[in-house]
Design a protein around this motif. Sequence first.
Motif, short mmCIF file in Angstrom:
data_model
loop_
_atom_site.label_atom_id
_atom_site.label_comp_id
_atom_site.label_asym_id
_atom_site.label_seq_id
_atom_site.Cartn_x
_atom_site.Cartn_y
_atom_site.Cartn_z
N ALA A 64 0.83 -1.20 0.00
CA ALA A 64 0.00 0.00 0.00
C ALA A 64 0.87 1.26 0.00
O ALA A 64 2.00 1.26 0.47
N ARG A 65 0.29 2.33 -0.53
CA ARG A 65 0.95 3.62 -0.50
C ARG A 65 -0.12 4.70 -0.45
O ARG A 65 -1.29 4.46 -0.81
N VAL A 66 0.27 5.89 -0.01
CA VAL A 66 -0.66 7.01 -0.01
C VAL A 66 -0.98 7.38 -1.45
O VAL A 66 -0.09 7.46 -2.30
N ALA A 67 -2.26 7.56 -1.74
CA ALA A 67 -2.68 7.84 -3.10
C ALA A 67 -2.09 9.16 -3.61
O ALA A 67 -1.92 10.11 -2.85
N SER A 68 -1.76 9.19 -4.88
CA SER A 68 -1.30 10.41 -5.53
C SER A 68 -2.21 10.69 -6.71
O SER A 68 -2.87 9.78 -7.23
N TRP A 69 -2.23 11.96 -7.15
CA TRP A 69 -3.19 12.37 -8.17
C TRP A 69 -2.48 13.12 -9.29
O TRP A 69 -1.63 13.98 -9.05
N THR A 70 -2.87 12.82 -10.52
CA THR A 70 -2.32 13.51 -11.68
C THR A 70 -3.06 14.81 -11.92
O THR A 70 -4.12 15.06 -11.34
N VAL A 71 -2.50 15.63 -12.80
CA VAL A 71 -3.16 16.88 -13.16
C VAL A 71 -4.55 16.60 -13.73
O VAL A 71 -5.53 17.25 -13.36
N ALA A 72 -4.66 15.64 -14.62
CA ALA A 72 -5.94 15.32 -15.25
C ALA A 72 -6.96 14.87 -14.21
O ALA A 72 -8.14 15.25 -14.26
N GLU A 73 -6.51 14.06 -13.24
CA GLU A 73 -7.44 13.59 -12.20
C GLU A 73 -7.90 14.75 -11.32
O GLU A 73 -9.09 14.84 -10.97
N LEU A 74 -6.98 15.64 -10.98
CA LEU A 74 -7.36 16.79 -10.17
C LEU A 74 -8.32 17.72 -10.91
O LEU A 74 -9.24 18.28 -10.31
N GLU A 75 -8.12 17.88 -12.20
CA GLU A 75 -9.05 18.69 -12.99
C GLU A 75 -10.45 18.11 -12.92
O GLU A 75 -11.45 18.83 -12.79
N GLY A 76 -10.54 16.78 -12.99
CA GLY A 76 -11.84 16.13 -12.89
C GLY A 76 -12.47 16.34 -11.53
O GLY A 76 -13.69 16.58 -11.41
N VAL A 77 -11.65 16.27 -10.48
CA VAL A 77 -12.14 16.49 -9.13
C VAL A 77 -12.70 17.90 -9.00
O VAL A 77 -13.79 18.12 -8.45
N PHE A 78 -11.96 18.88 -9.49
CA PHE A 78 -12.43 20.26 -9.36
C PHE A 78 -13.64 20.55 -10.24
O PHE A 78 -14.49 21.38 -9.90
N ASP A 79 -13.74 19.88 -11.37
CA ASP A 79 -14.95 20.02 -12.18
C ASP A 79 -16.17 19.56 -11.38
O ASP A 79 -17.23 20.20 -11.40
N LEU A 80 -16.00 18.44 -10.68
CA LEU A 80 -17.11 17.91 -9.88
C LEU A 80 -17.42 18.83 -8.71
O LEU A 80 -18.58 19.13 -8.43
N ARG A 81 -16.38 19.28 -8.02
CA ARG A 81 -16.61 20.20 -6.90
C ARG A 81 -17.30 21.48 -7.37
O ARG A 81 -18.19 22.00 -6.69
N SER A 82 -16.88 22.00 -8.51
CA SER A 82 -17.47 23.24 -9.02
C SER A 82 -18.94 23.08 -9.35
O SER A 82 -19.72 24.04 -9.26
N ALA A 83 -19.31 21.87 -9.74
CA ALA A 83 -20.72 21.61 -10.07
C ALA A 83 -21.57 21.40 -8.83
O ALA A 83 -22.75 21.78 -8.80
N LEU A 84 -20.98 20.80 -7.79
CA LEU A 84 -21.77 20.38 -6.63
C LEU A 84 -21.71 21.33 -5.45
O LEU A 84 -22.75 21.67 -4.86
N GLU A 85 -20.51 21.76 -5.07
CA GLU A 85 -20.38 22.46 -3.79
C GLU A 85 -21.04 23.84 -3.78
O GLU A 85 -21.67 24.20 -2.77
N PRO A 86 -20.95 24.65 -4.84
CA PRO A 86 -21.68 25.92 -4.82
C PRO A 86 -23.19 25.70 -4.70
O PRO A 86 -23.88 26.45 -4.00
N ARG A 87 -23.70 24.66 -5.37
CA ARG A 87 -25.14 24.37 -5.29
C ARG A 87 -25.52 23.96 -3.88
O ARG A 87 -26.55 24.40 -3.34
#
Length: 218
Positions: A64-87
């Motif tokens: 096991a290792r601590v998860a790491s995230w690529t630029v593309a994965e982080l962009e997807g995360v922020f796309d989701l947050r931008s859609a959900l969290e303000p609402r």
Amino acid sequence: MTRASERAVGAVRELILRGDLAAGTRLGEVELAERLGVSRTPVREALGRLAAEGLVEIVPNRGARVASWTVAELEGVFDLRSALEPRITALAVPRADAADITVLDELARTMLDVGLPGPDQDLDALVPLNRRFHDRLVVVAGQPALATALAGAIHAPIQLRNFHAYDDASLRRSLAHHVEIVAAIRAGDPTWAQAVMTAHIQNARTVMLRVAREQEAP
């Protein structure tokens, strides 16, 4: 899951979210068991639980290792947050009572006290305070389906928890956003609250994608 396993889950999760265990760090069962003062079984169960949360990656035959995230994965995360969290923030406005506003206001102002640049700055202390602020908004909104969708985006990427990555200007903006969100809720203005949360997430997005790109650069 046993009580020892639950304690191990909480302890390892906190080590990861605080940044004590950085992204990509190998998580040896023996070493963690010694560090936490438990046997290997609770540690093994804890790593399995944290893998399900996205905080840990378990690779067959490599451990096991601590998860790491690529630029593309982080962009997807922020796309989701931008859609959900303000609402979610907008939906919380009409449901917030005086007690909710008091708690959110205290959290926002405590974050200012510990987070603003200066001799008393404690960036590590911001992590649990920030988590409590955002979690409170989700609870107040009372939208279980949206909360579940958002949880996968905000709990997994370790980079999002690292306030050390913020420059002074970005950190000041982030802390001010919390105060302004409370002001919008107190005013009963969901449009205002939603707009500030959108700016808040965009600020974090800019910081974290910059860090991720620097890490991916050859």
